[in-house]
Scaffold this active site. Structure first.
Site, PDB file in Angstrom:
ATOM      1  N   TYR A 123       0.811  -1.209   0.000  1.00 54.74           N
ATOM      2  CA  TYR A 123       0.000   0.000   0.000  1.00 54.74           C
ATOM      3  C   TYR A 123       0.850   1.267   0.000  1.00 54.74           C
ATOM      4  O   TYR A 123       0.339   2.362   0.205  1.00 54.74           O
ATOM      5  CB  TYR A 123      -0.949   0.003   1.208  1.00 54.74           C
ATOM      6  CG  TYR A 123      -2.076  -0.999   1.065  1.00 54.74           C
ATOM      7  CD1 TYR A 123      -1.793  -2.355   0.951  1.00 54.74           C
ATOM      8  CD2 TYR A 123      -3.407  -0.592   1.029  1.00 54.74           C
ATOM      9  CE1 TYR A 123      -2.805  -3.285   0.822  1.00 54.74           C
ATOM     10  CE2 TYR A 123      -4.433  -1.519   0.895  1.00 54.74           C
ATOM     11  CZ  TYR A 123      -4.125  -2.865   0.792  1.00 54.74           C
ATOM     12  OH  TYR A 123      -5.132  -3.780   0.661  1.00 54.74           O
ATOM     13  N   LYS A 175       4.073 -14.248   4.903  1.00 60.27           N
ATOM     14  CA  LYS A 175       4.327 -15.112   3.746  1.00 60.27           C
ATOM     15  C   LYS A 175       5.838 -15.169   3.547  1.00 60.27           C
ATOM     16  O   LYS A 175       6.358 -14.949   2.445  1.00 60.27           O
ATOM     17  CB  LYS A 175       3.602 -14.522   2.510  1.00 60.27           C
ATOM     18  CG  LYS A 175       3.616 -15.372   1.267  1.00 60.27           C
ATOM     19  CD  LYS A 175       2.656 -16.544   1.310  1.00 60.27           C
ATOM     20  CE  LYS A 175       2.821 -17.436   0.089  1.00 60.27           C
ATOM     21  NZ  LYS A 175       1.943 -18.620   0.136  1.00 60.27           N
ATOM     22  N   ASP A 209      -1.845 -18.063   3.751  1.00 59.80           N
ATOM     23  CA  ASP A 209      -2.838 -18.916   3.080  1.00 59.80           C
ATOM     24  C   ASP A 209      -3.360 -19.987   4.040  1.00 59.80           C
ATOM     25  O   ASP A 209      -4.563 -20.271   4.073  1.00 59.80           O
ATOM     26  CB  ASP A 209      -2.307 -19.525   1.768  1.00 59.80           C
ATOM     27  CG  ASP A 209      -0.814 -19.789   1.772  1.00 59.80           C
ATOM     28  OD1 ASP A 209      -0.148 -19.458   2.770  1.00 59.80           O
ATOM     29  OD2 ASP A 209      -0.307 -20.340   0.780  1.00 59.80           O
ATOM     30  N   ASP A 233      -5.951  -6.532   5.227  1.00 63.39           N
ATOM     31  CA  ASP A 233      -7.134  -6.059   4.508  1.00 63.39           C
ATOM     32  C   ASP A 233      -8.021  -7.251   4.149  1.00 63.39           C
ATOM     33  O   ASP A 233      -9.230  -7.272   4.422  1.00 63.39           O
ATOM     34  CB  ASP A 233      -6.661  -5.312   3.243  1.00 63.39           C
ATOM     35  CG  ASP A 233      -7.778  -4.554   2.559  1.00 63.39           C
ATOM     36  OD1 ASP A 233      -8.923  -4.587   3.048  1.00 63.39           O
ATOM     37  OD2 ASP A 233      -7.505  -3.921   1.517  1.00 63.39           O
TER      38      ASP A 233
HETATM   39 MG    MG Z   1     -10.770  -3.617   3.010  1.00 55.78          MG
END
Ligand code: MG
Ligand code: NAI
Length: 341
Positions: A123, A175, A209, A233
């Site tokens: 982001y 990850k 995951d 998110d």
């Molecule tokens: Mg969101």
């Protein structure tokens, strides 16, 4: 005591859910002086810019805001104002609690607080297209930036949050097997910090995951989760789905000099203006704001009123299988809050 708080109603369903939330807050008897400001699409329409100086100044002075959702154009157009506000005020921790309160649903005993790193990772907004031959958009590159300091403060926040709120375990989600640098650093810092809390807070770590699958299979194993921006998110929307959906999920964006409270969901253009959005998430966000102000009793009353309205009174908006309108729901919660004041 009068609390001076910036209010950004937002767009899409924002204004509808905000009006109902203000009614509920008023019923608590706590005195607010709202400084209403524009952002996003509404601000572009009125002032030509999605993040006017007056809005920033208001938050700078008041240090606390209640915000409705803001639409971000897909692909092209202005960048997310939500992300920009988080960056402007260095709101590095995004706290997203989710707890089962509707009995008989698919998931019992979910009580998870996801803490999302709010400023870094993918982001960062550093991205561009790459020309190959005649095609100026033949490839795209987004740069994820993770800093040791950035990891440190959000992970430390998660452990401190756990201690302060009587929580037992922090799961670090990453990850690091594939993204050895950006995610590897997050895990490395997490393991270091966990040592400082040994004996007080249990730590485990999972690959994202696997975490996504575990959340659906056995959500009760999670307590506090701390993770990077993109994973947070996605997982926070998933977690909201475990307890009844986005209409119930609040969030707080916390920094050292300001805090902005909002629902996890977006502006829901598909149902905007129809008086059918669920304002509960925004009401829970207002309860988080009350907690932040130290008004713990009022916060508890707001939460309890929302929960009793849904569970005991059976007043539910359509996302929860009912047929109550946004304003019916607001009316019912307001009545409950007034009754106990
Ligand atoms: Mg969101
Ligand atoms: P969304 O969260 O707005 O909607 C997803 C789905 O959930 C839709 O079907 C919607 O009707 C439903 N939904 C959301 N909130 C609801 C509520 N309170 N009551 C009942 N149903 C509800 O996500 P979407 O459609 O991906 O994004 C729409 C816009 O919102 C985009 O411009 C996006 O950038 C923006 N957005 C803004 C956020 C913010 O202001 N913090 C957060 C997420 C998205």
């Amino acid at each position: 005591m009068t609390y001076r708080v910036t209010l950004i109603p937002g767009d899409g369903i924002g204004p509808e859910i905000t009006v109902q939330t203000l009614r509920v807050l008023q019923a608590t008897g706590i005195d607010f002086e709202w400084d209403e400001q524009l952002a996003g699409v509404a601000a572009v329409d009125a002032t030509g810019t999605p993040m006017p100086d007056a809005t920033l100044e208001s938050i700078r002075v008041r240090k606390i805001a209640l915000k409705g959702p803001l639409t971000t154009p897909l692909g092209t157009g202005f960048r997310s104002v939500n992300v920009a506000l988080r960056k402007e005020f260095e709101l590095y921790a995004n706290v997203r609690p989710a707890k089962t309160f509707i009995p008989g649903g698919r998931y019992e005993n979910v009580d998870i607080v996801l803490i999302r790193e709010n400023l870094e990772g993918l982001y960062s907004g550093i991205e561009h297209f790459i020309r190959i031959g005649n095609d100026p958009r033949a490839a795209g590159e987004s740069i994820a930036i993770t800093t040791r300091d950035g990891c440190d403060r959000v992970i430390r926040y998660a452990f401190e949050y756990a201690l302060k709120n009587g929580r037992k375990k922090v799961s670090i989600v990453h990850k690091a097997n594939i993204l050895k640098v950006v995610s590897g650093l997050f895990l490395e810092v997490g393991r270091e910090i966990a040592k400082q809390y040994a004996g007080r807070v249990v730590m485990n770590d999972l690959i994202v995951d696997n975490c996504a699958m575990q959340l659906v299979l056995k959500p009760e194993q999670f307590d506090v989760i701390v993770t990077t921006n993109l994973f947070g998110d996605i997982l926070s929307d998933e977690i909201s789905g475990l307890v009844g959906g986005l209409g119930l999920a609040p969030g707080g964006n916390i920094g050292t000099s300001a805090a902005i409270f909002e629902a996890v969901h977006g502006s829901a253009p598909d149902i905007a203006g129809q008086n059918r959005a669920n304002p509960a998430a925004q009401m829970f966000a207002a309860a988080m704001l009350l907690d932040h102000l130290g008004e713990l009793e009022a916060a508890r009353r707001v939460r309890e009123a929302v929960e009793c309205t849904v569970v005991d009174d059976g007043i539910r908006t359509r996302d929860l299988g009912g047929n109550a309108s946004t304003s019916d729901f607001g009316e019912a919660v307001t009545r409950r809050v007034s009754r106990v004041s």
